[in-house]
Each structure stands twice: as structure tokens, then as C-alpha cells.
Scaffold this active site. Sequence first.
Site, PDB file in Angstrom:
ATOM      1  CG  ASP A 166      -1.671   1.114   1.423  1.00 15.99           C
ATOM      2  OD1 ASP A 166      -1.557   2.624   0.251  1.00 15.99           O
ATOM      3  OD2 ASP A 166      -1.957   1.782   2.803  1.00 15.99           O
ATOM      4  CE  LYS A 172      -1.246   6.250  -3.596  1.00 15.79           C
ATOM      5  NZ  LYS A 172      -2.324   5.889  -2.519  1.00 15.79           N
ATOM      6  CD  GLU A 192      -5.413   3.814  -2.398  1.00 13.76           C
ATOM      7  OE1 GLU A 192      -6.125   4.590  -2.209  1.00 13.76           O
ATOM      8  OE2 GLU A 192      -4.062   3.859  -2.620  1.00 13.76           O
ATOM      9  CG  ASP A 205      -8.695   5.310   1.810  1.00 15.15           C
ATOM     10  OD1 ASP A 205      -8.521   5.325   2.904  1.00 15.15           O
ATOM     11  OD2 ASP A 205      -8.747   4.342   1.052  1.00 15.15           O
TER      12      ASP A 205
END
Length: 600
Positions: free
Chosen positions: A12, A72, A165, A188
Site C-alpha cells: 500500500d 503521491k 485500494e 477511506d
Amino acid sequence: MASEAHDIVGIDLGTTNSVIGVVESGFPILLADANGSRITPSAIHYDGDDVVVGADALRQRGISRQVVTSVKRFMGKRYSEVADEDSHLKVEQAADGGILILGRKPEEHSAEIIATLKRLAEAQLGREVKQAVITVPAYFNDAQRQATKLAGELAGLEVMRIVSEPTAAALAYGLDKLGDSSKVAVYDFGGGTFDVSVLEMRDGVFQVLATDGDTQLGGDDIDHALAQWIWQQAGDASELQAYELDRLQGEARKVKESLSKEETHSLQIPFFRENLHLELAVTQEQFERVVAGVIQRTESHCRRVLNDAGVESVDLDAVVLVGGSTRIPAVRRLVERVFGMKPDLSQHPDEAVALGAVIQGGVLSGALRDIVLLDVTPLSLGIETFGGLMNVLIPRNTTIPCKAGEMFTNAVANQKEMCVRVLQGEREMARDNWELGQVNVLFEPARKGQARVGVQFAIDENGILEVLARDTQTGKDTLLQIDSAAVDVDDQAVEDMVSESVDYAFDDMAERVFTEAKLKAEELLPAVDVAMQQLQEELSEQDVVEIHASVEEVRQAMVAGEANRLKAAVQVLDKATEQMAAILVEKAMEAALMQSLEEN
Ligand code: ADP
Ligand code: MG
């Protein structure tokens, strides 16, 4: 053991934190570093020739300018997309229009994180690791997925698959066992981003029905709000310096995290300023009041994702929590209220995505029983056709891997090349969608409509797009390499695209109807003119009058720019010229017959 022969680790690669694991003796496990921590902050410190990743790097953030965090956000982006973005990092433009941070590309920074995780895994396992599954947000576009894959490769790993994800999280929660046609929501809430997805299990595989969120909303915003409030309580009216805010935010984060478990937490920062010692007891209730606004911002996205997926909360079989920020009790209460059910708490929310990646790695390596994972395309893919229309080849939410093709022809005589513009988006007109790339296909000059160019889109299981254009006459292929940084859009725009397409649905449709009718009219009118000259005598007077009238109506409707009127007029003209067309066909056949008689 077979699984040891070729481990496929699951990673992850998060905005704030990253996690790695592997299937060991049939069990998916997450691997800890030398300090026993399974969660590695996604921070990199360039200290001379040394590169330090993780908590040690994060600690240097206030002190050194050589620390990179939240990289990211920049993966697979062009400089022009992020130039105005608010970031603590100094972002520069690379020669190719990409991004440089401290002289390195985003994927090079990410590669340092992955390399650290790889070493961590190798130290724990006592063997070399060569292959990996890496997760990305469901809304990541092609360029962002490519960049992630490249980061893994730069770290010396073969990237076997890029997995979404929410899909990974659903797997970690064991939702595959709910059985066919079950639907689940994945909420999330991480450090810097929020997203929510609805998945459906069909024929034993997960599909993302819809996804929504905000890439600028996360735990950091909670820390920020709390830090500001703490400063207000200190009763000092002066402005906070940037480094002070940074420090206070770090302390606020600790307060926040303990308030997920405790009723009150005492904050103490001696010598915050020369003579200022900060000391304050914060209760859960106070905390909730301060951050209510931030948490509340997630609700509208939940409503939208349900709407987009075409489900109501009562249709859901489970709701799962992902991301460290879902440890906050107030967040859990919001989820329960919005989805009308208690969320599944059986997994650690900040480890669920990695666990799912590990399971998927185990499936691929054969270390676990077979579960197939399928993803969907987040937005439609197509090319521009005549009149500037978007021609969709692969609709939004198509399960990948997939392939689709169509045949296209030249619009004008003696055309020698055709520009294939690859588009992504939900709008009817090409110009309102995003261009992923374009390619010129050369072909033999031919009469109008004679050239044949086949265009094929193929998306592999990693969500990576390859476009192939073939001149069917010569069999010559042109392959389009979608430049990994070629998507000139930002994440917010990805999210906006879908809602925009709804907002403009009526306008867009009218424009498409008009353009299509206009193309038809432009073909029909000159043909009618020619035929009328040839056949005037053979048509009844009534036919002639009718044709003239309908030609006139088509012309007027075109000038007026009225879509439905033009469409109707073209249909009337088409009908009125039926008789004429029949005579023309008859004549042509007669001529052919005469010719063959003469030849014999
Ligand atoms: P990512 O954005 O990389 O997916 P995570 O899912 O690990 O990150 O979430 C990180 C965020 O979770 C941070 O903002 C962190 O402060 C927050 N967090 C971690 N533990 C807790 C906790 N106990 N209570 C509240 N927030 C937490
Ligand atoms: Mg995450």
C-alpha cells in the site's frame, strides 16, 4: 514451499503512510521494521548521500529542507497541473513538462519508499523479494498508474498488478465471502485524501460501481483545525510562524490520535516560544466540535457515490472503514448515520489496503486459493470523430481487462492521413473531454469514405491503455504510446468530470443531436441537388414541391441552430426523397443491364 519460491509482496503506497506484507505459510501477514512498526511514514529525507525513509525522515521535516512528503499527489502529473497547488514542497518543472522535487521525479521519490519496504521485507523473510502488487486509488488515471508501476520497477521490483485500494480493502475484510451480487461501501479517510466507493460482487469478483471523494481532505485538515484552535486557546493574538504551525500541527495530531481512545488528553509543549509554555487539556467533546466541519465534508461524497452507483444504503450488505482517520469515533458515527448501518470494524483501517494487496499477491503467486479481482474504468475512453463528437469505445465502469475496436473512414476525398485523438471523459463533445494523446495514421489516398482505419483500445489488468490504429488496406499498424505524463488534468477535475456530465447532459445531448443532423444534412443536400437536376421530369409535381420545401426547412433549421428542428427536417427530407432514390437505383440497374447486354 511453492510460495517461497516466488513471493509476490503486497504494497500500500499511501500519501501519508505505506505498508508491505506477504503470504507466509498460507497466511497473509504485514511485515514490521526493526522498531516493530508495520506502518512506514511516506517521507524521504535526502541527507547528503544518505537516503532515509520513514519516521526518521519525518522527524527531520521541521529542521531540513531535504524532506519530501505526500509525493503521491504528484505521481503521473504534469507541472502545469500542479503549479497552483498548495504544497510545502518546492515543485519545479522538468524539461519534459513533468515535475521535479529536489531535482528528482515523483516516481523516483516513491521508488525510495518502495525500496525501503522491499529491504524491510527481505530482512524479515531472509530471502530476496522480486515481485509485487501495488495499490492505487480507484480514481487514479492511466498516467498515475503508469507512474506507480514505474516507481516499483525503479525500486527493483516486477510489478505484477496495480490494484484499486477499495477493491483491496474489500478483500481484506473478507467481503468476497458475502456471496454473489452483494454490495459494499468502502469509506477511506486517510492523511491527506478522502474517497468512498461502492463495489459489487458479481460471479465471484469485485467491481467498482462508483467512486467519489476529495483529494484535498484528510487527517491533515483535522490536525490543522485543531492546531488553530489550540493556538486560540493560548490567548496569544500574534500570528504563528510557518515552522511553529508545523510543530503545533504535529502536536495536534498526537492529541487527535489519543482522543480516539481516551476521553481527554493533556497537551504540553514547553518552550513553544521563548517564554511560552503551552499546556492544555482537550476533551473529546471539544475536539469533536472543532473538527466537525472537516468530518462533515465527507457526507456529500457518500451521498453522491450511492447515487452514482444507483444503490440506496439499504441495498448495502456491508460498510467498511479504511484509513487512519476512521479511527476517530465521530467519523464512525457519521458513517453509521449516512449508510444506516454499523461499519465493519474487524480490521485495522490503516492496514486493510495493504492486507488486500498481500492477498491479491498470494492469489497471483498461487500461495492462496483463487480469487480474481476485477477493476473498472473510472471514465469513458474514446476518440474524436466527425463534427468534433466524442465516440466512446470503452464506456465508463467497464470491467478491465478489456478490448474494443471500431472502423473509421476518411471524411474527405484524397485524404492521406487521419488524426486519431484519444479522449477520456463523459461529455458528448470531444473538446469537453481530456486528450490522452493523439496519433497520425497515414493511409493510401482514397475516395471519400473509402479508406478504412481500424482503431483498437486495449486496457490491461493494470488499467494501462494501449491504442492501436491499423490501415486495413496496407495492414500497417500505428501503436500509440500514451505518454505517462500526458494527462493534462488534475484529480479534482477527474471527480468534476462525472458531475459536470450530469450538469450539462441536456446541452450536450442537444449539441450532439444537432451535429449529427448537420452532418447528415451536409451529405444529403448536395446529393438532392444533383439528383433533382437529373430527375426533375420524372418526379411528380407534388414530389418536387415537397422536396423543395423540405430542403428549405433543413437550410433554415441549420441557420437557426435548433437541434430537434434540424433532426426532424432531415428526417422529412429523407422521406421526401425516397421516391427519387428509388428511381436513381432503378436507373443505375438499367444502365448496368444495358452495359452487360452491350458487352455480350
Ligand atoms: P494514507 O493517507 O497514506 O492512506 P493512513 O490511512 O495511514 O494514510 O492515515 C493516516 C492518517 O490517519 C493521519 O492523518 C493520522 O493522523 C490518522 N490517524 C492514525 N491513527 C489515528 C487515530 N488513532 N485517531 C485518529 N486519526 C488517526
Ligand atoms: Mg490509504
